[in-house]
Each structure stands twice: as structure tokens, then as C-alpha cells.
Design a protein around this motif. Structure first.
Motif, PDB file in Angstrom:
ATOM      1  N   MET A   9       0.811  -1.212   0.000  1.00  0.00           N
ATOM      2  CA  MET A   9       0.000   0.000   0.000  1.00  0.00           C
ATOM      3  C   MET A   9       0.847   1.264   0.000  1.00  0.00           C
ATOM      4  SD  MET A   9      -2.806  -1.080   2.893  1.00  0.00           S
ATOM      5  CE  MET A   9      -3.170  -2.805   3.182  1.00  0.00           C
ATOM      6  N   GLN A  10       1.987   1.220   0.674  1.00  0.00           N
ATOM      7  CA  GLN A  10       2.824   2.406   0.814  1.00  0.00           C
ATOM      8  C   GLN A  10       3.843   2.487  -0.310  1.00  0.00           C
ATOM      9  OE1 GLN A  10       4.558   2.514   4.750  1.00  0.00           O
ATOM     10  NE2 GLN A  10       2.599   2.175   5.776  1.00  0.00           N
ATOM     11  N   GLY A  11       4.097   3.714  -0.777  1.00  0.00           N
ATOM     12  CA  GLY A  11       5.096   3.920  -1.816  1.00  0.00           C
ATOM     13  C   GLY A  11       4.492   3.891  -3.205  1.00  0.00           C
ATOM     14  N   ASP A  12       5.235   4.403  -4.145  1.00  0.00           N
ATOM     15  CA  ASP A  12       4.788   4.470  -5.536  1.00  0.00           C
ATOM     16  C   ASP A  12       5.526   3.415  -6.343  1.00  0.00           C
ATOM     17  OD1 ASP A  12       3.738   5.154  -7.945  1.00  0.00           O
ATOM     18  OD2 ASP A  12       4.897   7.010  -8.183  1.00  0.00           O
ATOM     19  N   HIS A  13       4.987   2.208  -6.347  1.00  0.00           N
ATOM     20  CA  HIS A  13       5.651   1.086  -7.019  1.00  0.00           C
ATOM     21  C   HIS A  13       5.132   0.852  -8.437  1.00  0.00           C
ATOM     22  CE1 HIS A  13       7.682  -0.071  -3.316  1.00  0.00           C
ATOM     23  NE2 HIS A  13       6.533   0.084  -2.695  1.00  0.00           N
ATOM     24  N   GLY A  14       4.025   1.475  -8.780  1.00  0.00           N
ATOM     25  CA  GLY A  14       3.478   1.282 -10.123  1.00  0.00           C
ATOM     26  C   GLY A  14       2.863  -0.082 -10.327  1.00  0.00           C
ATOM     27  N   HIS A  15       2.287  -0.693  -9.259  1.00  0.00           N
ATOM     28  CA  HIS A  15       1.666  -2.013  -9.390  1.00  0.00           C
ATOM     29  C   HIS A  15       0.602  -1.999 -10.490  1.00  0.00           C
ATOM     30  CE1 HIS A  15       3.821  -3.028  -5.859  1.00  0.00           C
ATOM     31  NE2 HIS A  15       2.964  -2.558  -4.968  1.00  0.00           N
ATOM     32  N   GLN A  16       0.520  -3.117 -11.212  1.00  0.00           N
ATOM     33  CA  GLN A  16      -0.382  -3.214 -12.352  1.00  0.00           C
ATOM     34  C   GLN A  16      -1.257  -4.467 -12.256  1.00  0.00           C
ATOM     35  OE1 GLN A  16       0.009  -0.909 -15.443  1.00  0.00           O
ATOM     36  NE2 GLN A  16       0.794   0.200 -13.647  1.00  0.00           N
ATOM     37  N   ILE A  17      -2.492  -4.340 -12.740  1.00  0.00           N
ATOM     38  CA  ILE A  17      -3.387  -5.472 -12.942  1.00  0.00           C
ATOM     39  C   ILE A  17      -3.599  -5.611 -14.450  1.00  0.00           C
ATOM     40  CG2 ILE A  17      -5.688  -6.432 -12.541  1.00  0.00           C
ATOM     41  CD1 ILE A  17      -5.797  -4.739  -9.975  1.00  0.00           C
ATOM     42  N   ARG A  50      -1.737 -10.894  -2.616  1.00  0.00           N
ATOM     43  CA  ARG A  50      -1.410 -10.499  -1.254  1.00  0.00           C
ATOM     44  C   ARG A  50      -1.138  -8.995  -1.220  1.00  0.00           C
ATOM     45  NH1 ARG A  50      -1.485 -12.342   4.221  1.00  0.00           N
ATOM     46  NH2 ARG A  50      -0.495 -10.580   5.291  1.00  0.00           N
ATOM     47  N   VAL A  51      -1.720  -8.297  -0.230  1.00  0.00           N
ATOM     48  CA  VAL A  51      -1.501  -6.858  -0.078  1.00  0.00           C
ATOM     49  C   VAL A  51      -1.180  -6.556   1.379  1.00  0.00           C
ATOM     50  CG1 VAL A  51      -2.451  -4.546  -0.375  1.00  0.00           C
ATOM     51  CG2 VAL A  51      -3.102  -6.352  -1.970  1.00  0.00           C
ATOM     52  N   ASP A  52      -0.077  -5.831   1.619  1.00  0.00           N
ATOM     53  CA  ASP A  52       0.342  -5.412   2.958  1.00  0.00           C
ATOM     54  C   ASP A  52       0.750  -3.944   2.916  1.00  0.00           C
ATOM     55  OD1 ASP A  52       0.557  -7.956   4.760  1.00  0.00           O
ATOM     56  OD2 ASP A  52       1.432  -8.563   2.849  1.00  0.00           O
ATOM     57  N   PRO A  53       0.802  -3.279   4.069  1.00  0.00           N
ATOM     58  CA  PRO A  53       1.252  -1.879   4.079  1.00  0.00           C
ATOM     59  C   PRO A  53       2.650  -1.716   3.497  1.00  0.00           C
ATOM     60  CG  PRO A  53       0.169  -2.400   6.150  1.00  0.00           C
ATOM     61  CD  PRO A  53       0.312  -3.703   5.391  1.00  0.00           C
ATOM     62  N   ARG A  54       3.577  -2.600   3.902  1.00  0.00           N
ATOM     63  CA  ARG A  54       4.951  -2.587   3.391  1.00  0.00           C
ATOM     64  C   ARG A  54       5.347  -4.023   3.051  1.00  0.00           C
ATOM     65  NH1 ARG A  54       8.716  -1.130   7.788  1.00  0.00           N
ATOM     66  NH2 ARG A  54       7.486  -2.774   8.773  1.00  0.00           N
ATOM     67  N   ILE A  55       6.333  -4.170   2.202  1.00  0.00           N
ATOM     68  CA  ILE A  55       6.771  -5.518   1.854  1.00  0.00           C
ATOM     69  C   ILE A  55       7.307  -6.233   3.094  1.00  0.00           C
ATOM     70  CG2 ILE A  55       9.090  -4.768   1.150  1.00  0.00           C
ATOM     71  CD1 ILE A  55       6.941  -7.670  -0.293  1.00  0.00           C
TER      72      ILE A  55
END
Length: 229
Positions: A50-58, A129-134
Motif C-alpha cells: 500500500m505504501q510507496g509508488d511502485h506502479g503495481h499493475q493489474i 497479497r496486499v500489505d502496508p509494506r513488503i
């Protein structure tokens, strides 16, 4: 040296966590970051943060060619089943396309659900899986398995009938979780034409850190087998 092997046949699952899911004629894939245009490989993942700008994609694929499928809806629900986001893409035409994962901080961590609905009635569901931080993820504690797995991109110049063969590449991993060396060990059939893409995929792979690798290096293998549909 510790040696880990991971064999992939067609669409893959990684270490028990969803990387890609397939319903009839509908494919859902998660990427850690948005790949550059014309990239040789991409970063498949079983994990978003959730935190940070990682550019996750679906990414969604319904058809091999552009077709009127009546648009696309992507719903994301957190681990408690509460809706996080709802995207509507009326211009979706069925071929593979990736969209930013619309996450929200402060939602229930765990296995989130992605539910996809096409205008023509086809649906698909996948878990990520989704968490605040890795560092909050249980995947981060499994030191010998990557939470981001590089995968060669499709080469459109290769005719469909020639997608037969096998490809195996090995990666050396340092204590910080970075891949320092990639070696193609087996390249048969179409795999021979994917060597460069496999090497690129290897360097995109990311592991949790493990100080023990300073004295006991990790070599991790990945394999793909190709056969006509």
C-alpha cells in the motif's frame, strides 16, 4: 550453495501465491511495476504494497486479437471483503492490457480479491497479497522464494505454431535479494529464441534479503515449457 528449482508450465503460480489466474478465455496477471514499452521481460508478482509508488499493475487478457467485448470493469476488495476500488474501462478491446492497481492505505491486509467483468458477460477472479509494506508480508520471510519473478515477454515475431520447446535459466542471488548473475542452462525449440528475454527476466527477479547468503550463496532456477494450445 543452496539450489532452488521452480518449474512453470503455461500460466504460473509462484510459491503458492497467485501470480496469474485463468478462467475460460480470461487471464489476470499482477505486475510489481509498469514495464517500459518494448521491454524484453516483466515483473510478475504475488504481492502488492500500500505504501510507496511502485506502479503495481493489474493486467487482463480475454482475446488474442482486438475484439468488441463491451468494455471492462475491475473491482478490488480487501481481505475483509470491503470494496477498495472499482474501475470502468469502456475502451477495453479484449487483448492484454494493464491498468494501475488502485490501492488504498489503511485497508485490511491479507489476500485481496480482484474481480473482472467484461461487457460480454465473461468474468474472472484472482487473489493477490496486499500489505502496508513488503516487510509486513509473510512472503518476505520466505527467503529462498522471490516475491517478484521476472518473466520473458511474448515475442510477436514468432509464429504461433513455433511456440514449442523449453527454457531454463539460473540466477545467483546476493544477501540483499538482488540477482547478480543469470545463466541460460537449457534452450530448446522456441526457447533458443528467448534467451535474451530470459536473461532480462532473471535480472528483474527480487528476493527477500538473507544475510546467510554471504556464506551460503543461493542459485535459483526457473523453467518454462511451451506447447501449442
Amino acid at each position: 550453495m543452496r539450489v532452488c528449482q521452480f518449474v512453470v508450465m503455461g500460466l504460473l503460480l509462484l510459491g503458492g501465491g497467485n501470480v496469474a489466474a485463468q478462467a475460460p478465455d480470461l487471464y489476470i496477471e499482477f505486475l510489481w511495476s509498469k514495464p517500459p514499452v518494448d521491454a524484453l521481460a516483466r515483473q510478475q508478482t504475488r504481492q502488492f504494497v500500500m505504501q510507496g509508488d511502485h506502479g503495481h499493475q493489474i493486467c487482463i487478457a480475454a482475446n488474442a486479437v482486438s475484439t468488441d467485448v463491451g468494455g471492462l470493469q475491475i473491482e478490488l476488495r480487501d481481505a475483509e471483503g470491503a470494496q477498495v476500488s472499482l474501475q470502468q474501462h469502456d475502451d477495453y478491446r479484449g487483448i492484454k492490457r494493464c491498468y494501475p492497481a488502485d490501492l488504498a492505505a489503511g485497508r485490511a491486509a491479507g489476500d485481496w480479491t480482484v474481480h473482472v467483468v467484461l461487457g460480454d458477460g465473461r468474468t474472472g477472479t484472482a487473489k493477490v497479497r496486499v500489505d502496508p509494506r513488503i516487510e509486513d508480508s509473510p512472503h518476505y520471510l520466505t527467503r529462498s522464494v522471490p516475491y517478484v519473478a521476472g518473466r520473458p515477454n511474448y515475442d510477436a515475431s514468432i509464429p504461433a505454431g513455433q511456440w514449442v520447446g523449453r527454457l531454463v535459466w539460473a540466477m545467483d542471488v546476493d544477501p540483499q535479494g538482488h540477482v547478480t548473475h543469470v545463466e541460460v542452462e537449457v534452450a530448446e525449440g522456441v526457447g533458443e529464441r528467448l534467451r535474451e528475454r530470459a536473461i532480462a527476466a532473471g535480472y528483474l527477479t527480487v528476493f527477500p534479503p538473507d544475510p546467510g547468503r554471504a556464506t551460503q550463496p543461493l542459485r535459483w532456477r526457473r523453467a518454462l515449457a511451451f506447447a501449442p494450445e
